[in-house]
Design a protein around this motif. Structure first.
Motif, PDB file in Angstrom:
ATOM      1  N   VAL A   2       0.666  -1.350  -0.355  1.00  0.00           N
ATOM      2  CA  VAL A   2       0.437  -0.143  -0.287  1.00  0.00           C
ATOM      3  C   VAL A   2       0.905   1.382  -0.036  1.00  0.00           C
ATOM      4  O   VAL A   2       0.302   2.416  -0.816  1.00  0.00           O
TER       5      VAL A   2
ATOM      6  N   LEU B 262       2.340   2.801  -3.266  1.00  0.00           N
ATOM      7  CA  LEU B 262       1.610   2.791  -4.412  1.00  0.00           C
ATOM      8  C   LEU B 262       1.904   4.883  -4.106  1.00  0.00           C
ATOM      9  O   LEU B 262       2.027   5.580  -3.087  1.00  0.00           O
TER      10      LEU B 262
ATOM     11  N   LEU C 252      -3.765   5.837  -4.943  1.00  0.00           N
ATOM     12  CA  LEU C 252      -3.784   5.283  -3.408  1.00  0.00           C
ATOM     13  C   LEU C 252      -5.134   5.772  -3.853  1.00  0.00           C
ATOM     14  O   LEU C 252      -6.335   4.497  -3.114  1.00  0.00           O
TER      15      LEU C 252
ATOM     16  N   VAL D 153      -5.423   1.538   4.994  1.00  0.00           N
ATOM     17  CA  VAL D 153      -4.251   2.563   4.950  1.00  0.00           C
ATOM     18  C   VAL D 153      -3.483   3.657   6.051  1.00  0.00           C
ATOM     19  O   VAL D 153      -2.089   2.791   6.103  1.00  0.00           O
TER      20      VAL D 153
ATOM     21  N   VAL E  95      -5.658   9.169   1.350  1.00  0.00           N
ATOM     22  CA  VAL E  95      -4.405   9.362   1.083  1.00  0.00           C
ATOM     23  C   VAL E  95      -3.872  10.228   2.473  1.00  0.00           C
ATOM     24  O   VAL E  95      -3.919  11.230   2.920  1.00  0.00           O
TER      25      VAL E  95
END
Length: 451
Positions: free
Chosen positions: A3, A6, A11, A25, A72
């Motif tokens: 993860v 990315l 993401l 995340v 994010v």
């Protein structure tokens, strides 16, 4: 691919497609910080509400919101306000300060679905080219922890380079979000002055030259960030005549590997069909030191009384700047203002003749983390601001400028290429950088096999 490897674009797409949750995340980012931060000291803290922010993003997605930065994780530099978190400017004076509200740039990231991962270390008052303070200690370069990531946005760039987050915010008042990216091998973009909202926040030593600057590993993430921060659209890249100068017309010495990498970059651009002319502004004796009295006087106005009361509270390098500011005459400060104005006129006039000017971002690679500046450049003793020779001109002229990774030196340390355009040409500059960045990734001045 994990993860945390990315891009922000990928993401966010995975989160919007429900293939990964914002909470997953957040947990991955927290684990990466736990792994990397003890060695690097890139973050002053991890947001204690990170998981709650993740749950909020998930709820907003479930309600049908379109969130371009959904899930994010973003690092915010320690001089940009984040509501409810300690924001210290790397200073003992602000060790207990809690930001009363978000800076508008932070609010825009949140509105787009970003999660605030944590606060990135910065040099005291963002006024030094290395990130080490009495309050937070030394921040180290992920490429080589014995080296500095530069400053003042050292924590933000170290966090991005180390994979703690794909995106960070820095500030840039003289190159603070271009030189550090060059030193760690990521991208830093200084927008046109006032394009991205600045504040609410702390008082500035010098008003009208600092900007909020996105930092990322991928150009598409810089473009995505600018669409959120300032509604900058995608555009066609600049296609006209480009000026290129290894010393930016300043006579600045370059480490030999910087010179080699810059020459290789110019060959790559010519090979891709770009028209390059060796040319630079005629600075009439102006350099970065001509404008430094503005910073010294500004720091003295803000903190001179406290420094005189208790100098031990301050980074000695900042104390020296404050002391210089206290001893400046009004005439000297006015001369520095005039120097900044002339610098702006010279660069803006030059950029009526060329679409961009291209330089190295820095004349040297990263130096030892314990030092405030390199001792030598190209084997010669250098001044304390020589490492910053090529960046403050864009601030005083309000021009957009970007630093792209551009090869590595013989010790494996990253180098950078700077591209400057006229004010307001941010979208076209970003498009040009997106076109050029893949060419620069192939640069290897020592003919090693490309990764």
């Amino acid at each position: 691919m994990s993860v945390m490897e990315l891009s922000a674009c990928d993401l966010a797409a995975e989160v919007r497609a429900r293939r990964i949750t914002p909470l997953e995340v957040a947990q991955a980012a927290r684990a990466r910080v736990a792994e990397m931060n003890p060695q690097l000291n890139a973050l002053t803290l991890v947001n204690p509400r990170l998981e709650a922010e993740a749950e909020s993003v998930a709820a907003r997605l479930a309600e049908g919101e379109d969130l371009p930065l959904a899930g994010v994780p973003v690092v915010i530099k320690d001089n940009i306000w984040v509501k409810g978190l300690p924001i210290t400017q790397g200073s003992r004076l602000f060790a207990d300060f809690i930001a009363p509200e978000d800076a508008r740039a932070v609010a825009r990231l949140r509105a787009a679905g970003a999660m605030i991962l944590g606060i990135g270390t910065c040099s005291e008052f963002a006024c030094k080219g290395a990130t080490k303070t009495p309050l937070h200690g030394i921040t180290r370069n992920p490429v080589d922890p014995s080296r500095t990531p530069g400053g003042s946005s050292g924590g933000s760039v170290a966090a991005v380079a180390a994979g703690m987050a794909p995106l960070a915010l820095g500030t840039d008042a003289g190159g603070s979000s271009r030189r550090p990216p060059a030193h760690v091998g990521v991208i830093g973009f200084k927008p046109t002055q006032d394009l991205v909202p600045y504040g609410p926040g702390f008082d500035e030593p010098v008003w009208g030259i600092s900007v909020i600057a996105p930092i990322a590993r991928h150009m598409e993430d810089i473009q995505l960030a600018m669409s959120v921060l300032a509604d900058v659209p995608r555009a066609e890249p600049l296609r006209g005549s480009f000026a290129a100068s290894a010393d930016f017309g300043l006579g600045q010495l370059l480490d030999p590997d910087v010179d080699l990498a810059f020459a290789a970059a110019m060959d790559a651009l010519r090979g891709a069909g770009h028209s390059l002319t060796e040319a630079a502004p005629e600075w009439a004796g102006l350099d970065g030191m001509a404008i430094m009295p503005l910073q010294y006087a500004g720091l003295a106005a803000l903190f001179g009384d406290r420094w005189q009361q208790d100098p031990a509270l301050f980074d000695p390098d900042l104390g020296a700047q404050i002391d210089s500011g206290l001893r400046l005459s009004g005439r000297a400060v006015a001369q520095a203002h005039q120097a900044g104005h002339r610098m702006a006129q010279i660069l803006r006039d030059f950029l009526t003749r060329f679409d961009v000017v291209i330089t190295p971002t820095t004349p040297c690679a990263a130096w030892p983390a314990e030092d405030s500046a390199p001792a030598t450049i190209a084997g010669a003793r250098c001044g304390g601001r020589d490492h910053a020779a090529f960046t403050p001109q864009a601030n005083h002229s309000g021009c957009p400028a970007i630093s792209l990774p551009c090869g590595r030196d013989r010790e494996g340390l990253p180098l950078g290429l700077q591209i400057i355009a006229a004010p307001g040409r941010d979208a076209a500059l970003l498009a040009l950088a997106a076109e050029i960045a893949p060419l620069l990734k192939r640069i290897d001045i020592f003919q090693k096999e490309a990764p």
